[in-house]
Design an enzyme around this catalytic site. Structure first.
Site, mmCIF file in Angstrom:
data_model
loop_
_atom_site.group_PDB
_atom_site.id
_atom_site.type_symbol
_atom_site.label_atom_id
_atom_site.label_comp_id
_atom_site.label_asym_id
_atom_site.label_seq_id
_atom_site.Cartn_x
_atom_site.Cartn_y
_atom_site.Cartn_z
ATOM 1 N N CYS A 163 2.903 3.051 12.530
ATOM 2 C CA CYS A 163 4.048 3.938 12.290
ATOM 3 C C CYS A 163 4.191 4.960 13.406
ATOM 4 O O CYS A 163 5.289 5.397 13.725
ATOM 5 C CB CYS A 163 3.868 4.669 10.964
ATOM 6 S SG CYS A 163 3.013 3.694 9.717
ATOM 7 N N ASN A 202 -7.882 3.895 8.608
ATOM 8 C CA ASN A 202 -7.297 2.762 9.331
ATOM 9 C C ASN A 202 -7.329 2.909 10.853
ATOM 10 O O ASN A 202 -7.110 1.936 11.562
ATOM 11 C CB ASN A 202 -5.855 2.537 8.872
ATOM 12 C CG ASN A 202 -5.044 3.804 8.840
ATOM 13 O OD1 ASN A 202 -5.437 4.794 8.218
ATOM 14 N ND2 ASN A 202 -3.918 3.816 9.518
ATOM 15 N N GLY A 253 0.802 -1.217 0.000
ATOM 16 C CA GLY A 253 0.000 0.000 0.000
ATOM 17 C C GLY A 253 0.835 1.267 0.000
ATOM 18 O O GLY A 253 0.508 2.240 -0.685
HETATM 19 C C1 LIG Z 1 -1.536 -0.495 6.081
HETATM 20 C C2 LIG Z 1 -1.996 0.677 5.289
HETATM 21 C C3 LIG Z 1 -1.209 1.221 4.251
HETATM 22 C C4 LIG Z 1 0.161 0.710 3.952
HETATM 23 O O1 LIG Z 1 0.161 -0.529 3.312
HETATM 24 P P1 LIG Z 1 1.507 -1.413 3.348
HETATM 25 O O2 LIG Z 1 1.196 -2.556 2.451
HETATM 26 O O3 LIG Z 1 1.723 -1.805 4.768
HETATM 27 O O4 LIG Z 1 2.603 -0.553 2.828
HETATM 28 C C5 LIG Z 1 -1.718 2.282 3.544
HETATM 29 N N1 LIG Z 1 -2.924 2.794 3.813
HETATM 30 C C6 LIG Z 1 -3.711 2.301 4.784
HETATM 31 C C7 LIG Z 1 -5.046 2.906 5.017
HETATM 32 C C8 LIG Z 1 -3.272 1.237 5.559
HETATM 33 O O5 LIG Z 1 -4.049 0.770 6.535
#
Ligand SMILES: *Cc1c(COP(=O)(O)O)cnc(C)c1O
Length: 390
Positions: free
Chosen positions: A325, A151, A71
């Site tokens: 994070c 999230n 992501g």
């Molecule tokens: C976890 C998350 C990401 C990051 O995705 P990764 O695959 O861990 O890099 C981005 N946006 C949201 C909303 C997330 O929950």
């Protein structure tokens, strides 16, 4: 000791079905998907199948799906790529204050390159307002990026309406749908999405794998230069096992979306009901209805969230104070701050996020421990300024 994992918005376990799908790609079909021999072709067939499968799940065309490392990379690529490729039209971007750090930090990088970014406020439920978007759209706005599901609190944005508005003004629309995948139906045509970020490890797939949907015809500069992978747009040897697993995870998540959401809702409602009954001075942060079922963010007055997290951890219960994070550092959640969660709750807010395998037994154990720990923390709390009787 009993261990209960309630941090599924940070990452989930990788399901056995997914793992079984991945295994052959480690030691049997191990060719480089870009090689010209049969080993390469076999690996390429796995990647092609995965691309078709994921495209189908979001109603996209196969050649609009690009595999990435997850992501974060997808968000970086979409935002920097669209900005840099469309800078000749304008240098203004609109996003929100509650985005994932990979969106916010990409925007910061672009500000250093001379772009201007408007970070929209949200209401107390975490919703971006359409009126706000209309107010801030300018002639030189080239991109609007708003996440589909937050999230930290689980609020679902009105993506279709925002995308429509963007298009009425000739603006490209990107959405971070990492938390939406498997929780809400995603149809890029119906929702009028131009670019969409996805990740595997939030839906019982492997870590380090994701995808970016880029609608055909949308101008988006490449991020990684090098090899000819992903139709020459994203260099790097394809992570075939992870891609195979991601595909399987998407298939299962899409197939089971209604059952999973219903199951999680029942448990989540039970959890929240008991917390509200058994612990005074508590509030649920986020939207009451327009939300995914698996995330619940609860504020405990007169409690320090870090202390609560640590004490729950000692009892084997894993939760988070927000995004992975920012936890570990005792700073306030940028999401809850943007939602103007009152200060006395902001400091004591915890995210509980549930998996499709959550059991009532685990929840009962968590409720029991929460009641004990919150009472203990309040009995020694220095926070008395709220005027509440302890
Ligand atoms: C976890 C998350 C990401 C990051 O995705 P990764 O695959 O861990 O890099 C981005 N946006 C949201 C909303 C997330 O929950």
């Amino acid at each position: 000791m009993k261990r209960v994992y309630l941090d599924n918005a940070a990452t989930t376990f990788c399901s056995n079905e997914v793992l079984n799908e991945m295994l052959p790609a480690f030691n049997t079909v191990y060719g480089n998907a870009n090689s010209l021999h049969s080993f390469g072709r076999d690996a390429a067939a796995i990647v092609d199948h995965a691309r078709d499968n994921i495209a189908k799940a979001i109603s996209a065309k196969s050649n609009e799906v690009y595999f990435t490392s997850g992501g974060s990379e997808s968000n970086n690529w979409a935002i920097k790529g669209v900005a840099r490729a469309n800078a000749y039209k304008g240098k203004h971007i609109i996003t929100s204050k509650i985005e994932h750090d990979s969106v916010l930090e990409s925007c910061k990088t672009l500000e250093n390159e001379g772009f201007e970014v408007t970070y929209l406020n949200v209401d107390e439920h975490g919703l971006v307002s359409l009126a706000d978007i209309l107010h801030y759209i300018r002639k030189d706005t080239i991109l609007i990026s708003i996440m589909a599901v937050n999230n930290e609190v689980g609020t679902i944005q009105n993506i279709k309406a925002i995308a429509k508005t963007a298009h009425e003004h000739g603006i490209i629309f990107h959405t971070d749908a990492v938390q939406a995948l498997g929780a809400v139906k995603l149809d890029v045509n119906d929702m009028e999405i131009d670019l969409m970020s996805l990740s595997a490890h939030k839906i019982y797939g492997p870590k380090g794998c994701g995808a970016l949907y880029i609608k055909n015809g949308i101008k988006c500069a490449d991020l990684l230069d090098g090899g000819a992978q992903e139709r020459k747009r994203r260099a790097g040897t394809s992570n075939v096992p992870a891609i195979a697993g991601f595909s399987k995870a998407v298939e299962i998540a899409t197939r089971d979306i209604i059952v999973n959401q219903q199951k999680i809702k029942t448990i989540r409602d039970y959890f929240v009901k008991h917390i509200l009954e058994k612990i005074p001075y508590v509030r649920v942060n986020g939207h009451q209805y327009q939300k995914v079922q698996g995330i619940v963010n609860i504020g405990f007055e007169m409690v320090d969230a870090e202390a609560l997290l640590t004490m729950l951890d000692l009892e084997g219960i894993a939760v988070s104070t927000g995004s992975a994070c920012t936890s570990g550092v005792a700073e306030k959640s940028h999401v809850l701050s943007a939602m103007k969660v009152p200060d006395e709750y902001l400091k004591g807010s915890i995210r509980f996020s549930f998996s499709k395998n959550i059991s009532k037994e685990d929840i009962d154990y968590t409720i029991e421990k929460l009641v004990e720990i919150v009472a203990k923390l309040r009995s020694i709390s220095p926070i008395t300024k709220t005027g509440r009787a302890k």
